[in-house]
Design an enzyme around this catalytic site. Structure first.
Site, PDB file in Angstrom:
ATOM      1  N   GLY A  81      -2.634   3.156   7.968  1.00  0.00           N
ATOM      2  CA  GLY A  81      -2.764   1.796   8.868  1.00  0.00           C
ATOM      3  C   GLY A  81      -2.164   1.883  10.141  1.00  0.00           C
ATOM      4  N   SER A  82      -0.868   1.414  10.206  1.00  0.00           N
ATOM      5  CA  SER A  82      -0.390   1.335  11.646  1.00  0.00           C
ATOM      6  C   SER A  82      -0.480   2.614  12.512  1.00  0.00           C
ATOM      7  CB  SER A  82       1.007   0.736  11.152  1.00  0.00           C
ATOM      8  OG  SER A  82       1.547   1.105  10.107  1.00  0.00           O
ATOM      9  N   SER A 139      -6.379   2.529   7.167  1.00  0.00           N
ATOM     10  CA  SER A 139      -6.459   1.274   6.296  1.00  0.00           C
ATOM     11  C   SER A 139      -6.937   0.033   7.556  1.00  0.00           C
ATOM     12  CB  SER A 139      -5.173   1.007   5.686  1.00  0.00           C
ATOM     13  OG  SER A 139      -5.179  -0.272   5.420  1.00  0.00           O
ATOM     14  N   GLY A 193       3.124  -1.028   7.481  1.00  0.00           N
ATOM     15  CA  GLY A 193       4.236  -0.914   8.326  1.00  0.00           C
ATOM     16  C   GLY A 193       5.699  -0.366   7.708  1.00  0.00           C
ATOM     17  N   MET A 222       0.977   5.848  -4.447  1.00  0.00           N
ATOM     18  CA  MET A 222       1.781   4.791  -3.371  1.00  0.00           C
ATOM     19  C   MET A 222       2.883   5.366  -3.186  1.00  0.00           C
ATOM     20  SD  MET A 222      -0.199   2.123  -2.787  1.00  0.00           S
ATOM     21  CE  MET A 222       0.677   1.517  -1.706  1.00  0.00           C
ATOM     22  N   ASP A 244      -0.718   6.762  -0.010  1.00  0.00           N
ATOM     23  CA  ASP A 244      -1.020   5.621   0.918  1.00  0.00           C
ATOM     24  C   ASP A 244       0.178   4.809   1.114  1.00  0.00           C
ATOM     25  OD1 ASP A 244      -1.735   3.074   1.670  1.00  0.00           O
ATOM     26  OD2 ASP A 244      -2.980   2.428   0.156  1.00  0.00           O
ATOM     27  N   HIS A 274      -9.245  -0.671  -2.309  1.00  0.00           N
ATOM     28  CA  HIS A 274      -8.179  -0.423  -3.147  1.00  0.00           C
ATOM     29  C   HIS A 274      -7.649  -1.886  -3.475  1.00  0.00           C
ATOM     30  CE1 HIS A 274      -3.116   0.360  -2.968  1.00  0.00           C
ATOM     31  NE2 HIS A 274      -3.590   0.241  -3.942  1.00  0.00           N
ATOM     32  N   HIS A 278     -10.285   2.695   4.433  1.00  0.00           N
ATOM     33  CA  HIS A 278      -9.483   2.029   3.311  1.00  0.00           C
ATOM     34  C   HIS A 278      -9.508   0.572   3.513  1.00  0.00           C
ATOM     35  CE1 HIS A 278      -6.442   2.819   0.118  1.00  0.00           C
ATOM     36  NE2 HIS A 278      -5.839   1.905   0.873  1.00  0.00           N
ATOM     37  N   GLY A 286       2.919   4.360   4.761  1.00  0.00           N
ATOM     38  CA  GLY A 286       4.012   4.734   5.565  1.00  0.00           C
ATOM     39  C   GLY A 286       3.541   6.371   6.016  1.00  0.00           C
ATOM     40  N   MET A 306      -5.324  -7.694  -1.405  1.00  0.00           N
ATOM     41  CA  MET A 306      -4.408  -8.244  -2.105  1.00  0.00           C
ATOM     42  C   MET A 306      -4.503  -9.745  -2.297  1.00  0.00           C
ATOM     43  SD  MET A 306      -1.757  -6.661   0.826  1.00  0.00           S
ATOM     44  CE  MET A 306      -1.715  -4.750   1.249  1.00  0.00           C
ATOM     45  N   MET A 330      -5.344  -4.401  -5.028  1.00  0.00           N
ATOM     46  CA  MET A 330      -3.995  -4.739  -5.677  1.00  0.00           C
ATOM     47  C   MET A 330      -3.956  -6.298  -6.058  1.00  0.00           C
ATOM     48  SD  MET A 330      -2.022  -2.975  -2.166  1.00  0.00           S
ATOM     49  CE  MET A 330      -3.554  -3.147  -1.542  1.00  0.00           C
ATOM     50  N   ASP A 366      -7.723  -2.568   1.841  1.00  0.00           N
ATOM     51  CA  ASP A 366      -6.525  -2.882   1.072  1.00  0.00           C
ATOM     52  C   ASP A 366      -6.753  -4.611   0.614  1.00  0.00           C
ATOM     53  OD1 ASP A 366      -4.858  -0.884   0.903  1.00  0.00           O
ATOM     54  OD2 ASP A 366      -4.505  -0.956   3.030  1.00  0.00           O
TER      55      ASP A 366
HETATM   56  C1  DX5 Z   1       0.147  -1.026   1.164  1.00  0.00           C
HETATM   57  C2  DX5 Z   1      -1.385  -0.813   1.643  1.00  0.00           C
HETATM   58  C3  DX5 Z   1      -1.615   0.491   2.451  1.00  0.00           C
HETATM   59  C4  DX5 Z   1      -1.062   0.036   3.751  1.00  0.00           C
HETATM   60  C5  DX5 Z   1      -0.844   1.389   4.645  1.00  0.00           C
HETATM   61  O1  DX5 Z   1       0.355  -2.168   0.229  1.00  0.00           O
HETATM   62  O2  DX5 Z   1      -2.042  -0.350   0.428  1.00  0.00           O
HETATM   63  O3  DX5 Z   1      -2.823   0.888   2.552  1.00  0.00           O
HETATM   64  O4  DX5 Z   1      -1.931  -0.561   4.618  1.00  0.00           O
HETATM   65  O5  DX5 Z   1      -0.321   0.805   5.857  1.00  0.00           O
HETATM   66  P1  DX5 Z   1       0.815   1.697   6.574  1.00  0.00           P
HETATM   67  O6  DX5 Z   1      -0.050   3.121   6.950  1.00  0.00           O
HETATM   68  O7  DX5 Z   1       0.938   0.800   7.836  1.00  0.00           O
HETATM   69  O8  DX5 Z   1       2.178   1.883   5.755  1.00  0.00           O
HETATM   70 ZN    ZN Z   2      -4.096   0.954   0.176  1.00  0.00          ZN
END
Ligand code: DX5
Ligand code: ZN
Length: 225
Positions: A198-199, A11, A148, A140, A176, A69, A36, A178, A40, A71, A38
Protein backbone atom coordinates in the site's frame (compact mmCIF):
# COMPACT_ATOMS: atom_id res chain seq x y z
CA UNK A 1 12.34 -19.84 -4.37
CA UNK A 2 8.93 -18.80 -5.66
CA UNK A 3 7.50 -21.34 -8.07
CA UNK A 4 5.41 -18.69 -9.82
CA UNK A 5 6.44 -15.28 -11.18
CA UNK A 6 6.45 -12.53 -8.56
CA UNK A 7 3.28 -10.43 -8.76
CA UNK A 8 2.79 -7.00 -7.21
CA UNK A 9 -0.64 -6.04 -5.87
CA UNK A 10 -0.90 -2.38 -4.83
CA UNK A 11 -3.41 -1.84 -2.02
CA UNK A 12 -5.77 1.04 -2.72
CA UNK A 13 -6.09 1.55 1.03
CA UNK A 14 -3.11 3.88 0.64
CA UNK A 15 -4.56 5.67 -2.41
CA UNK A 16 -6.35 9.03 -2.45
CA UNK A 17 -9.97 7.99 -1.82
CA UNK A 18 -11.22 11.25 -3.33
CA UNK A 19 -10.06 10.03 -6.76
CA UNK A 20 -10.05 6.26 -6.53
CA UNK A 21 -10.77 5.57 -10.20
CA UNK A 22 -7.75 7.64 -11.22
CA UNK A 23 -5.60 6.00 -8.55
CA UNK A 24 -6.55 2.50 -9.74
CA UNK A 25 -5.74 3.43 -13.35
CA UNK A 26 -2.44 4.97 -12.26
CA UNK A 27 -1.37 1.78 -10.45
CA UNK A 28 -2.52 -0.32 -13.41
CA UNK A 29 -0.48 1.65 -15.95
CA UNK A 30 2.46 1.78 -13.53
CA UNK A 31 2.72 -2.01 -13.77
CA UNK A 32 0.49 -3.45 -11.03
CA UNK A 33 -0.34 -7.12 -11.65
CA UNK A 34 -3.39 -7.15 -9.38
CA UNK A 35 -5.28 -4.44 -7.50
CA UNK A 36 -5.68 -5.28 -3.80
CA UNK A 37 -8.83 -4.00 -2.08
CA UNK A 38 -8.89 -3.95 1.72
CA UNK A 39 -12.38 -4.18 3.19
CA UNK A 40 -12.62 -3.36 6.94
CA UNK A 41 -15.66 -3.33 9.16
CA UNK A 42 -14.58 -1.61 12.39
CA UNK A 43 -15.39 -4.84 14.22
CA UNK A 44 -13.14 -7.64 12.97
CA UNK A 45 -10.43 -4.98 12.67
CA UNK A 46 -10.35 -1.58 14.36
CA UNK A 47 -10.87 0.46 11.21
CA UNK A 48 -13.56 1.00 8.57
CA UNK A 49 -12.63 1.31 4.89
CA UNK A 50 -14.95 0.48 2.02
CA UNK A 51 -17.65 -1.88 0.78
CA UNK A 52 -19.12 -3.49 -2.35
CA UNK A 53 -20.28 -0.15 -3.82
CA UNK A 54 -16.66 0.99 -4.05
CA UNK A 55 -15.56 -2.30 -5.63
CA UNK A 56 -18.30 -1.81 -8.22
CA UNK A 57 -17.22 1.80 -8.80
CA UNK A 58 -13.56 0.95 -9.45
CA UNK A 59 -14.28 -2.17 -11.53
CA UNK A 60 -14.54 -0.30 -14.86
CA UNK A 61 -11.17 1.38 -14.24
CA UNK A 62 -9.01 -1.72 -14.65
CA UNK A 63 -9.00 -5.09 -16.38
CA UNK A 64 -6.50 -6.42 -13.86
CA UNK A 65 -7.51 -8.87 -11.17
CA UNK A 66 -9.42 -7.28 -8.29
CA UNK A 67 -8.07 -9.03 -5.22
CA UNK A 68 -10.61 -8.35 -2.47
CA UNK A 69 -9.43 -8.96 1.09
CA UNK A 70 -12.35 -9.12 3.51
CA UNK A 71 -11.44 -8.14 7.07
CA UNK A 72 -15.04 -8.42 8.16
CA UNK A 73 -17.03 -10.73 10.42
CA UNK A 74 -19.33 -12.26 9.54
CA UNK A 75 -18.24 -12.45 5.90
CA UNK A 76 -20.84 -14.91 4.59
CA UNK A 77 -23.72 -12.41 4.20
CA UNK A 78 -21.58 -10.22 1.92
CA UNK A 79 -19.85 -12.75 -0.36
CA UNK A 80 -22.45 -12.50 -3.12
CA UNK A 81 -22.40 -8.69 -3.02
CA UNK A 82 -18.62 -8.58 -3.52
CA UNK A 83 -18.85 -11.18 -6.30
CA UNK A 84 -21.53 -9.16 -8.08
CA UNK A 85 -19.53 -5.97 -7.60
CA UNK A 86 -16.73 -7.45 -9.72
CA UNK A 87 -14.21 -9.05 -7.36
CA UNK A 88 -12.06 -11.73 -9.00
CA UNK A 89 -10.57 -13.14 -5.81
CA UNK A 90 -12.39 -13.02 -2.48
CA UNK A 91 -10.28 -13.71 0.60
CA UNK A 92 -11.69 -14.34 4.05
CA UNK A 93 -10.18 -14.88 7.50
CA UNK A 94 -10.92 -18.20 9.27
CA UNK A 95 -12.01 -16.27 12.38
CA UNK A 96 -14.77 -14.52 10.41
CA UNK A 97 -17.18 -17.43 10.60
CA UNK A 98 -17.72 -20.90 12.08
CA UNK A 99 -17.56 -22.92 8.84
CA UNK A 100 -14.49 -22.02 6.80
CA UNK A 101 -14.87 -24.84 4.28
CA UNK A 102 -18.45 -23.84 3.56
CA UNK A 103 -17.57 -20.16 3.09
CA UNK A 104 -14.75 -21.03 0.69
CA UNK A 105 -17.09 -23.28 -1.30
CA UNK A 106 -19.62 -20.47 -1.52
CA UNK A 107 -16.98 -18.18 -3.02
CA UNK A 108 -16.09 -20.77 -5.67
CA UNK A 109 -19.76 -21.45 -6.36
CA UNK A 110 -20.09 -17.73 -7.08
CA UNK A 111 -17.49 -18.27 -9.82
CA UNK A 112 -14.67 -16.52 -7.97
CA UNK A 113 -11.26 -17.57 -6.72
CA UNK A 114 -11.26 -18.29 -3.01
CA UNK A 115 -8.58 -17.03 -0.65
CA UNK A 116 -7.91 -17.56 3.03
CA UNK A 117 -5.96 -15.05 5.14
CA UNK A 118 -3.91 -15.84 8.23
CA UNK A 119 -3.27 -13.20 10.89
CA UNK A 120 0.30 -13.19 12.21
CA UNK A 121 -0.73 -15.28 15.23
CA UNK A 122 -3.06 -17.67 13.37
CA UNK A 123 -1.23 -20.96 12.87
CA UNK A 124 -0.90 -22.45 9.42
CA UNK A 125 -2.48 -25.69 10.68
CA UNK A 126 -5.83 -23.82 10.66
CA UNK A 127 -5.99 -24.24 6.89
CA UNK A 128 -4.50 -27.70 6.54
CA UNK A 129 -7.90 -29.23 5.78
CA UNK A 130 -9.05 -26.67 3.22
CA UNK A 131 -6.06 -26.72 0.89
CA UNK A 132 -8.13 -28.20 -1.93
CA UNK A 133 -10.68 -25.39 -1.48
CA UNK A 134 -8.39 -22.40 -1.88
CA UNK A 135 -6.76 -20.64 -4.80
CA UNK A 136 -4.81 -18.24 -2.62
CA UNK A 137 -3.31 -18.12 0.86
CA UNK A 138 -2.66 -14.67 2.28
CA UNK A 139 -0.11 -14.42 5.08
CA UNK A 140 -0.60 -11.20 7.02
CA UNK A 141 2.74 -9.68 7.93
CA UNK A 142 1.12 -7.02 10.15
CA UNK A 143 -1.94 -7.18 12.37
CA UNK A 144 -4.69 -6.17 9.96
CA UNK A 145 -6.49 -2.86 10.28
CA UNK A 146 -4.13 -0.18 9.08
CA UNK A 147 -1.71 0.57 6.29
CA UNK A 148 1.78 1.84 6.99
CA UNK A 149 2.72 -0.64 9.73
CA UNK A 150 6.06 -2.45 9.97
CA UNK A 151 6.62 -5.97 8.61
CA UNK A 152 6.73 -8.55 11.44
CA UNK A 153 9.95 -10.55 10.86
CA UNK A 154 8.60 -13.70 12.56
CA UNK A 155 6.16 -14.10 9.66
CA UNK A 156 9.00 -14.93 7.26
CA UNK A 157 9.40 -18.43 8.75
CA UNK A 158 5.65 -18.93 8.50
CA UNK A 159 5.69 -18.02 4.80
CA UNK A 160 8.30 -20.73 4.26
CA UNK A 161 6.13 -23.27 6.09
CA UNK A 162 3.11 -22.31 4.01
CA UNK A 163 5.10 -22.65 0.79
CA UNK A 164 6.10 -26.13 1.86
CA UNK A 165 2.51 -26.98 2.82
CA UNK A 166 1.27 -25.80 -0.60
CA UNK A 167 3.65 -28.14 -2.42
CA UNK A 168 2.62 -28.58 -6.05
CA UNK A 169 -0.91 -27.29 -5.58
CA UNK A 170 -1.98 -24.38 -7.82
CA UNK A 171 -2.24 -21.94 -4.92
CA UNK A 172 -0.85 -18.40 -4.85
CA UNK A 173 0.97 -17.38 -1.69
CA UNK A 174 0.43 -13.70 -0.97
CA UNK A 175 2.04 -11.58 1.74
CA UNK A 176 0.32 -8.43 3.00
CA UNK A 177 1.58 -5.72 5.32
CA UNK A 178 4.72 -3.64 5.60
CA UNK A 179 6.07 -4.71 2.21
CA UNK A 180 8.75 -2.35 0.93
CA UNK A 181 11.82 -2.73 -1.28
CA UNK A 182 13.66 -3.62 1.95
CA UNK A 183 11.27 -6.29 3.29
CA UNK A 184 10.12 -7.79 -0.04
CA UNK A 185 13.33 -9.87 -0.39
CA UNK A 186 12.47 -11.78 2.81
CA UNK A 187 8.86 -12.50 1.81
CA UNK A 188 9.91 -13.52 -1.70
CA UNK A 189 12.87 -15.50 -0.35
CA UNK A 190 10.54 -17.51 1.87
CA UNK A 191 8.40 -18.40 -1.13
CA UNK A 192 5.69 -15.73 -1.52
CA UNK A 193 4.69 -15.09 -5.13
CA UNK A 194 2.28 -12.17 -4.62
CA UNK A 195 3.30 -9.09 -2.66
CA UNK A 196 0.70 -6.57 -1.51
CA UNK A 197 2.01 -3.05 -0.97
CA UNK A 198 0.00 0.00 0.00
CA UNK A 199 2.13 2.84 1.29
CA UNK A 200 5.26 1.70 -0.57
CA UNK A 201 3.42 2.01 -3.93
CA UNK A 202 1.13 4.99 -3.31
CA UNK A 203 3.82 7.41 -2.21
CA UNK A 204 5.33 10.42 -3.89
CA UNK A 205 2.44 11.04 -6.33
CA UNK A 206 1.36 9.12 -9.45
CA UNK A 207 4.56 9.87 -11.35
CA UNK A 208 6.43 7.78 -8.74
CA UNK A 209 4.18 4.69 -8.80
CA UNK A 210 6.08 2.94 -11.60
CA UNK A 211 9.41 3.42 -9.85
CA UNK A 212 7.86 2.31 -6.54
CA UNK A 213 6.44 -0.90 -8.06
CA UNK A 214 9.70 -1.67 -9.86
CA UNK A 215 11.68 -1.26 -6.63
CA UNK A 216 9.54 -3.94 -4.96
CA UNK A 217 9.57 -6.22 -8.01
CA UNK A 218 13.35 -6.01 -8.14
CA UNK A 219 13.45 -7.75 -4.74
CA UNK A 220 16.24 -10.28 -4.78
CA UNK A 221 14.87 -13.21 -2.77
CA UNK A 222 17.00 -13.72 0.33
CA UNK A 223 16.91 -15.88 3.41
CA UNK A 224 15.93 -14.30 6.74
CA UNK A 225 18.84 -12.88 8.73
C1 DX5 B 1 -3.76 -4.17 6.43
C2 DX5 B 1 -4.12 -4.39 4.97
C3 DX5 B 1 -2.96 -4.20 4.03
C4 DX5 B 1 -2.39 -2.84 4.05
C5 DX5 B 1 -1.04 -2.86 3.43
O1 DX5 B 1 -4.86 -4.45 7.22
O2 DX5 B 1 -4.62 -5.69 4.77
O3 DX5 B 1 -3.30 -4.56 2.72
O4 DX5 B 1 -3.20 -1.93 3.38
O5 DX5 B 1 -0.54 -1.59 3.59
P1 DX5 B 1 1.00 -1.30 3.76
O6 DX5 B 1 1.66 -1.83 2.53
O7 DX5 B 1 1.05 0.17 3.88
O8 DX5 B 1 1.45 -2.04 4.99
ZN1 ZN C 1 -4.98 -6.63 2.55
Amino acid sequence: MPTRPLLIAPSILAADFAKLGEEVRAADTAGADWIHVDVMDGHFVPNISLGPAIVKAIRPHTKKILDVHLMIAPADPYLAAFAEAGADIITIHPEAGPHLERSLSVIRDLGKKAGVALNPSTPESTIEYVLDKVDLILAMSVNPGFGGQSYIPAVTAKIAKLRKMIGDRPIDLEVDGGITAETAPFAAGAGANVLVAGSAVYKGGPEQYKKNIEAIRAAKPRAAA
